[in-house]
Motif scaffolding. Structure first.
Motif, mmCIF file in Angstrom:
data_model
loop_
_atom_site.group_PDB
_atom_site.id
_atom_site.type_symbol
_atom_site.label_atom_id
_atom_site.label_comp_id
_atom_site.label_asym_id
_atom_site.label_seq_id
_atom_site.Cartn_x
_atom_site.Cartn_y
_atom_site.Cartn_z
ATOM 1 N N HIS A 98 0.835 -1.196 0.000
ATOM 2 C CA HIS A 98 0.000 0.000 0.000
ATOM 3 C C HIS A 98 0.872 1.249 0.000
ATOM 4 O O HIS A 98 1.225 1.787 1.057
ATOM 5 C CB HIS A 98 -0.894 -0.067 1.250
ATOM 6 C CG HIS A 98 -2.028 0.873 1.205
ATOM 7 N ND1 HIS A 98 -2.614 1.394 2.334
ATOM 8 C CD2 HIS A 98 -2.692 1.406 0.155
ATOM 9 C CE1 HIS A 98 -3.590 2.209 1.970
ATOM 10 N NE2 HIS A 98 -3.656 2.231 0.665
ATOM 11 N N TYR A 117 8.483 -12.835 12.564
ATOM 12 C CA TYR A 117 7.616 -13.220 13.696
ATOM 13 C C TYR A 117 7.044 -14.612 13.437
ATOM 14 O O TYR A 117 6.713 -14.963 12.288
ATOM 15 C CB TYR A 117 6.481 -12.195 13.859
ATOM 16 C CG TYR A 117 6.931 -10.964 14.615
ATOM 17 C CD1 TYR A 117 7.160 -11.017 15.990
ATOM 18 C CD2 TYR A 117 7.151 -9.762 13.956
ATOM 19 C CE1 TYR A 117 7.583 -9.892 16.690
ATOM 20 C CE2 TYR A 117 7.578 -8.634 14.643
ATOM 21 C CZ TYR A 117 7.791 -8.708 16.019
ATOM 22 O OH TYR A 117 8.224 -7.601 16.708
ATOM 23 N N LEU A 177 6.170 -7.490 7.720
ATOM 24 C CA LEU A 177 5.286 -6.303 7.636
ATOM 25 C C LEU A 177 6.034 -5.001 7.425
ATOM 26 O O LEU A 177 5.635 -4.177 6.596
ATOM 27 C CB LEU A 177 4.444 -6.171 8.908
ATOM 28 C CG LEU A 177 3.154 -6.941 8.971
ATOM 29 C CD1 LEU A 177 2.439 -6.599 10.281
ATOM 30 C CD2 LEU A 177 2.232 -6.656 7.784
ATOM 31 N N GLY A 178 7.103 -4.787 8.191
ATOM 32 C CA GLY A 178 7.743 -3.480 8.188
ATOM 33 C C GLY A 178 8.715 -3.273 7.036
ATOM 34 O O GLY A 178 8.747 -2.192 6.442
ATOM 35 N N PHE A 203 7.806 -1.664 3.735
ATOM 36 C CA PHE A 203 7.552 -0.234 3.967
ATOM 37 C C PHE A 203 8.876 0.512 4.096
ATOM 38 O O PHE A 203 9.060 1.580 3.513
ATOM 39 C CB PHE A 203 6.756 -0.033 5.268
ATOM 40 C CG PHE A 203 5.266 -0.079 5.093
ATOM 41 C CD1 PHE A 203 4.649 -1.180 4.523
ATOM 42 C CD2 PHE A 203 4.472 0.984 5.500
ATOM 43 C CE1 PHE A 203 3.275 -1.229 4.368
ATOM 44 C CE2 PHE A 203 3.100 0.951 5.340
ATOM 45 C CZ PHE A 203 2.497 -0.151 4.779
ATOM 46 N N ASN A 204 9.789 -0.023 4.880
ATOM 47 C CA ASN A 204 11.053 0.666 5.144
ATOM 48 C C ASN A 204 11.881 0.829 3.872
ATOM 49 O O ASN A 204 12.444 1.897 3.630
ATOM 50 C CB ASN A 204 11.858 -0.079 6.221
ATOM 51 C CG ASN A 204 11.102 -0.310 7.523
ATOM 52 O OD1 ASN A 204 11.136 -1.405 8.089
ATOM 53 N ND2 ASN A 204 10.380 0.694 8.017
ATOM 54 N N TRP A 231 0.121 2.360 18.823
ATOM 55 C CA TRP A 231 1.097 2.834 19.818
ATOM 56 C C TRP A 231 0.777 4.225 20.346
ATOM 57 O O TRP A 231 1.460 4.718 21.242
ATOM 58 C CB TRP A 231 2.512 2.790 19.213
ATOM 59 C CG TRP A 231 2.902 1.387 18.836
ATOM 60 C CD1 TRP A 231 3.388 0.426 19.692
ATOM 61 C CD2 TRP A 231 2.810 0.773 17.541
ATOM 62 N NE1 TRP A 231 3.599 -0.737 18.995
ATOM 63 C CE2 TRP A 231 3.261 -0.565 17.679
ATOM 64 C CE3 TRP A 231 2.385 1.212 16.288
ATOM 65 C CZ2 TRP A 231 3.304 -1.463 16.605
ATOM 66 C CZ3 TRP A 231 2.426 0.322 15.221
ATOM 67 C CH2 TRP A 231 2.885 -1.001 15.376
ATOM 68 N N ILE A 291 -1.136 -9.957 1.166
ATOM 69 C CA ILE A 291 -1.197 -11.034 2.164
ATOM 70 C C ILE A 291 -1.325 -10.371 3.537
ATOM 71 O O ILE A 291 -0.468 -9.565 3.913
ATOM 72 C CB ILE A 291 0.090 -11.910 2.145
ATOM 73 C CG1 ILE A 291 0.388 -12.435 0.733
ATOM 74 C CG2 ILE A 291 -0.061 -13.068 3.126
ATOM 75 C CD1 ILE A 291 1.758 -13.139 0.618
ATOM 76 N N LEU A 326 7.877 4.175 21.053
ATOM 77 C CA LEU A 326 8.802 3.090 20.675
ATOM 78 C C LEU A 326 10.138 3.743 20.326
ATOM 79 O O LEU A 326 10.157 4.815 19.719
ATOM 80 C CB LEU A 326 8.312 2.355 19.419
ATOM 81 C CG LEU A 326 7.061 1.503 19.505
ATOM 82 C CD1 LEU A 326 6.711 0.982 18.105
ATOM 83 C CD2 LEU A 326 7.253 0.330 20.463
HETATM 84 N N1 THF Z 1 6.150 -2.791 14.978
HETATM 85 C C1 THF Z 1 6.122 -3.980 14.357
HETATM 86 N N2 THF Z 1 5.857 -5.094 15.042
HETATM 87 N N3 THF Z 1 6.350 -4.073 13.028
HETATM 88 C C2 THF Z 1 6.626 -2.971 12.281
HETATM 89 O O1 THF Z 1 6.834 -3.096 11.058
HETATM 90 C C3 THF Z 1 6.680 -1.713 12.915
HETATM 91 N N4 THF Z 1 7.008 -0.544 12.226
HETATM 92 C C4 THF Z 1 6.445 0.700 12.719
HETATM 93 C C5 THF Z 1 6.464 0.669 14.180
HETATM 94 N N5 THF Z 1 6.405 -0.452 14.878
HETATM 95 C C6 THF Z 1 6.417 -1.661 14.277
HETATM 96 C C7 THF Z 1 5.023 0.834 12.208
HETATM 97 N N6 THF Z 1 4.950 0.510 10.798
HETATM 98 C C8 THF Z 1 2.153 -2.083 9.184
HETATM 99 C C9 THF Z 1 3.143 -1.540 8.380
HETATM 100 C C10 THF Z 1 4.086 -0.684 8.939
HETATM 101 C C11 THF Z 1 4.040 -0.389 10.296
HETATM 102 C C12 THF Z 1 3.059 -0.967 11.092
HETATM 103 C C13 THF Z 1 2.102 -1.791 10.531
HETATM 104 C C14 THF Z 1 1.088 -2.960 8.614
HETATM 105 O O2 THF Z 1 0.262 -3.495 9.346
HETATM 106 N N7 THF Z 1 0.997 -3.108 7.304
HETATM 107 C C15 THF Z 1 -0.080 -3.860 6.674
HETATM 108 C C16 THF Z 1 -1.225 -2.933 6.328
HETATM 109 C C17 THF Z 1 -0.834 -1.797 5.437
HETATM 110 C C18 THF Z 1 -1.744 -0.585 5.471
HETATM 111 O O3 THF Z 1 -2.657 -0.475 6.306
HETATM 112 O O4 THF Z 1 -1.541 0.290 4.636
HETATM 113 C C19 THF Z 1 0.488 -4.554 5.443
HETATM 114 O O5 THF Z 1 -0.075 -5.583 5.067
HETATM 115 O O6 THF Z 1 1.511 -4.111 4.910
HETATM 116 C C20 THF Z 1 7.986 -0.507 11.156
HETATM 117 O O7 THF Z 1 8.604 0.636 10.827
#
Ligand code: THF
Length: 277
Positions: free
Chosen positions: A51, A222, A185-186, A189-190, A83, A271, A156
């Motif tokens: 996304h 995880y 998950l992260g 994005f990163n 958080w 997913i 955090l």
């Molecule tokens: N804590 C944990 N456990 N994982 C992380 O990746 C994370 N971050 C940030 C802070 N704490 C963390 C928050 N960033 C999603 C993506 C990035 C996040 C937190 C959550 C997530 O749930 N993504 C889903 C939905 C995407 C959407 O809603 O747009 C996905 O399927 O990608 C890492 O910096």
């Protein structure tokens, strides 16, 4: 994005089982590096649909220096909700450290403005660094993220801790040191977030994009993501998409979501996975 699947495979093969703060359990390795040539396409994971709107808004929110999730909520982004306090506060997280680091003498340091002027003035500098790691505001580990935010501490501690830029032959590269990485998950994005930041900084400094180098401390899967990981590993990556920035923007704080256009993004279905809090 073979690099990302290789990371997952590496952790499955060489990882150690570890407990963690969230109580979920992980398989983890210490130390790993990936490299993406940003001229070969935009590194957005293709083996699950990502996304991008959330990624763009999160980065613009960091650059605004904001630490309240209000802006994210207004733009339909919920990735920081878990958080934050009831008023949406996260304490002095990324935005505060990037744009308004509090110095001991009471002055305030805007690391991003300083970075841009340093890249323009001294591109060969070996000090083109932004740090989000500020020991003075780290959370108290005996209370929850929300309680820390309510006390003015970071909810955090920053996962992407420090990044450095490097200029050679008119190209701008960026390396991130990420102390802790939620690979499923992260990390997608990163990667996309820092790739985007590199393109933006390159544009406002009149440089071409070089490499994004992603260096990890504790890189983990995880235990409740392993089924999703195996689904993803069974998929064949597609060619990378391209990212176009509005070329008229010449100020790092002048970008808005409409200035980013992703072209040719072909991806396997999304997913779902639960986030560890
Ligand atoms: N804590 C944990 N456990 N994982 C992380 O990746 C994370 N971050 C940030 C802070 N704490 C963390 C928050 N960033 C999603 C993506 C990035 C996040 C937190 C959550 C997530 O749930 N993504 C889903 C939905 C995407 C959407 O809603 O747009 C996905 O399927 O990608 C890492 O910096």
């Amino acid at each position: 994005m073979k690099q990302y699947l290789d990371l997952m495979r590496h952790v499955l093969e060489h990882g150690h089982k570890k407990t963690d703060r969230t109580g979920t359990g992980t398989i983890s390795v210490f130390g790993y590096q990936m490299r993406f040539d940003l001229q070969q396409g935009f590194p957005l994971v293709t083996t699950k649909k990502c996304h991008l709107r959330s990624i763009i808004h999160e980065l613009l929110w960091f650059l605004k220096g904001e630490t309240n999730i209000g802006y994210l909520k207004d733009n339909g982004v919920s990735i920081w909700d878990e958080w934050a306090t009831a008023d949406g506060e996260l304490g002095p997280v990324y935005g505060a450290q990037w744009r308004s680091w509090q110095a001991a003498d009471g002055s305030v340091i805007d690391q991003i403005s300083q970075l841009i002027s340093d890249i323009k003035r001294t591109p060969d500098s070996r000090r083109l660094i932004v740090s989000a790691w500020n020991p003075a505001v780290l959370p108290d580990t005996s209370v929850s993220p929300k309680q820390n935010a309510a006390l003015g501490k970071q909810a955090l501690p920053p996962c992407h801790t420090l990044f450095q830029f490097y200029v050679n032959d008119g190209k701008l590269s960026c390396q991130l040191y990420q102390r802790s990485a939620d690979i499923f998950l992260g990390v997608p994005f990163n990667i996309a977030s820092y790739a985007l930041l590199t393109l933006m900084v390159a544009q406002v400094c009149d440089l071409a994009p070089g490499d994004f180098v992603h260096t990890f401390g504790d890189a983990h899967l995880y235990l409740n993501h392993l089924e999703q990981v195996n689904t993803q590993l069974a998929r064949e990556p597609y060619p990378l998409p391209q990212m176009q920035l509005n070329p008229a923007v010449k100020d790092i704080f002048g970008f808005s979501a409409a200035d980013f256009t992703l072209l040719n993004y072909q991806a396997h279905p999304h997913i779902k996975a639960p986030v560890a809090i």
